[in-house]
Write an enzyme that holds these catalytic residues in place. Structure first.
Site: not given
Ligand code: NAD
Length: 339
Positions: A213, A245, A249
């Protein structure tokens, strides 16, 4: 056909699957895992990953381990890099793809967000790297000398923090990658707590909306921009995660479609990427519940990818390479979406 075929030449950049298919490689992996008290069945989902990724999973690779494994698997000879087989996918940088652009990346301190921020920086973009963890952001910036990286320790679910991100970005934002996200504890609808619903929606949905936004008016003025929202396989099916979750999503998909439609005439593209299993820092809550058992039945077969593979899909949509694409949900999951 007569005689035995010559075993493939392998290195730590070859896939785990190739090591498992190799007569000596499979024994080496079995021995390594036996020392850790387990067996090669734990590698089932990791077949497409480079062996190097596996070795790094517990921290820095012990000195000499790479050389000793490569010598052992290739009969006492170090592999000729030109002859190594079954190389896992490796990132290829497109020089200057983001030159002159400012891109905000959330979740930039870890996993997929870090890989996206790194790739944009190495492809010439000015990166506004946002995450909760200041120290890890500092490490990220230090690992990219010569790149223009502005780090902002901020919680995307806080409006005042979002305001700080915008001030740091300045008056031009070309791209926004909404990557920050958190998992739930797999709870199903009859057992989900208000606390879990609020926590997950605050970050995955409201945080993403608040930052978008704030950024969209700048893009409307510039009549140009690209937003990539990170969804999940759970936007495609009910078996990947818990209720909170999955609902969050699925909302990301709705936000993506609405925004792609609303701003189409302003040259703003809005897309979503649905990662499959990816080796990152994300961890589900550990509560024992009914939903956990249901989700594990599905997730046992999910192929895992590296964060860099996800960054390749995300930066494609973020960059001008995706110029004719808007409103899509791109599964980047090694084919899981056809299971
Ligand atoms: N890893 C998987 O298998 C997977 C699968 C599907 C979707 N995802 C999505 O991918 C995205 C990235 O996840 P990832 O797997 O790299 O996880 P990760 O935990 O390694 O990284 C996520 C990052 O987001 C940051 N974060 C969390 N809440 C926050 C907030 N309120 N403000 C700012 N930063 C914040 C965390 O500190 C972390 O550094 C997420 O949206 C997750 O839902 C991941």
């Amino acid at each position: 056909m007569t005689g035995e075929s010559t075993p493939a030449v392998l290195s730590v950049h070859s896939t785990v699957g190739a090591w498992l298919a190799h007569p000596i490689g499979s024994r080496i992996l079995a021995d390594l895992l036996a020392q850790a008290g387990t067996d090669t069945s734990v590698l089932r989902m990791m077949r497409n990953l480079p062996l190097e990724h596996l070795l790094r999973s517990g921290g820095p690779i012990p000195e000499g381990l790479v050389e000793s494994l490569e010598l052992k698997v290739n009969g006492g000879v170090l592999p000729d890099p030109d002859k190594v087989e079954s190389l896992a996918w490796r990132e290829r940088i497109t020089g200057g793809r983001f030159a002159g652009e400012t891109v905000i990346v959330t979740g930039a301190a870890s996993g997929i967000g870090r890989a996206v921020a790194s790739r944009v920086a190495r492809e010439g973009g000015r990166v506004v790297a946002v995450d909760l963890f200041e120290e890890k952001l500092g490490e990220f910036a230090a690992a990219h000398p010569g790149s223009e990286i502005i780090t902002v320790a901020a919680d995307v679910s806080s409006q005042s923090d979002v305001d700080r991100v915008l001030s740091a970005a300045g008056d031009r934002v070309d791209g926004l990658a909404n990557v920050a996200g958190i998992m739930d504890d797999f709870s199903a609808i009859h057992e989900v707590s208000d606390e879990m619903l609020e926590r997950v929606f605050n970050v995955n949905v409201f945080g993403l909306i608040r930052l978008s936004r704030a950024v969209v008016p700048l893009m409307m003025e510039a009549r140009k921009g690209s937003i990539v929202n990170i969804a999940s396989e759970s936007a495609l099916r009910g078996s990947s995660a818990g209720l909170a979750y999955t609902a969050s999503k699925s909302a990301v998909l709705g936000i993506t479609r609405s925004s792609a439609y609303m701003y189409q005439e302003f040259g703003i593209r809005v897309n979503a990427v649905a990662p499959g299993g990816t080796v990152t820092g994300i961890r589900p809550g550990t509560a024992e519940n009914f939903g956990r058992g249901r989700v594990f039945e599905h997730n046992a077969d999910v192929p895992l990818a590296t964060p860099e593979q996800l960054a390749a899909s995300i930066t494609f949509l973020l960059s001008a390479d995706g110029s004719n694409v808007s409103g899509v949900l791109l599964p980047s999951d090694g084919g899981e979406s056809v299971f």
